[in-house]
Enzyme design. Sequence first.
Site: not given
Length: 320
Positions: A41-43, A77, A182, A223, A233-234
Amino acid sequence: MRWADDTLIALNQRALPLKEEYLSLKSVDEVVEAIGVLTVRGAPLIGIAAAYGLCLTTNLGDDALFADSCRRFIDIRPTAVNLRWAVERMAGFRTRNLRCDNLRELMIEEARRTHAEDAEMCVRIGESGNSIVPEHCRILTHCNAGALATGGIGTALGIIYTAHFSGKRVEVWVDETRPVLQGARLTAWELSKAGVPYKLISDSMVGHLMAQGRIDLVITGADRVAANLDYANKIGTYSLAVLAKYHGIPFYAAAPSSTFDPACPNGKSIVIEQRPENEIRYVGQSQVAPSDAPVYNPAFDVTPHELVTGIITEKGILRP
Ligand code: MRU
């Protein structure tokens, strides 16, 4: 993450911090699945995983099959633009090298370059971001924008590491980042390993800390950054930005150029990924809500550029 013997070897981020376990991903299906369930995970990192993952397409010379792999990576995603960025890079490279006998080897080299360039961008983001960190600074970060989320030292955490290792007195507030934690599981794990001082808080404590004057700076990852510098973003990032504005605290995002989407005019055009309902009904393995509780679970939100002090990139700092 690394590539060895026609296999993508990836740290299983779902198992952290309890277990450090590496998975061997050997097919497009396995890499798509790993991205979908947040093993990877993570852009920036999902972009790198897609670049390697495309090399696992069984017949790289087959246009329809390759297009199908590309589509699956882009769709898995929808918010993080790094997936599309990496897929387009690899697809363009494949087209230019289609006639070469050693197409697979060349594609793997291109994926490795994508990975190495991301690591390099993290270093440069760290350096440009260090300029806005005072000698003593209490920084709030959200989610995980660190080594776990990129090919290098991270974006938001890359700045924090650079400031810390340059001798500044940096203290980090890490919020848990519900629903999948996270912050608690990953950022706390990373900062512990690096020896950077931090304290873990629940998401609901941020306003109280800001009101007490205990947060000097906020830095998050991103993101997708739109052309007007609105950014996704998150989930929870927008609330932090509103709180920071109210309390007069500088609020920055950090992102490599692969996270910018100049074709996207503003935040309203960003598609927000919806995640499974059980991420809300459960905390880890424990159910905390009725099994049939109706749920809404957007994975990201959009922070409008008016709330953003700057976006720290490998090329310098952009101000809205
Ligand atoms: O759902 P995730 O864990 O992939 O979300 C990650 C984030 O929102 C990060 O802040 C972002 O991808 C930047 S990572 C350098």
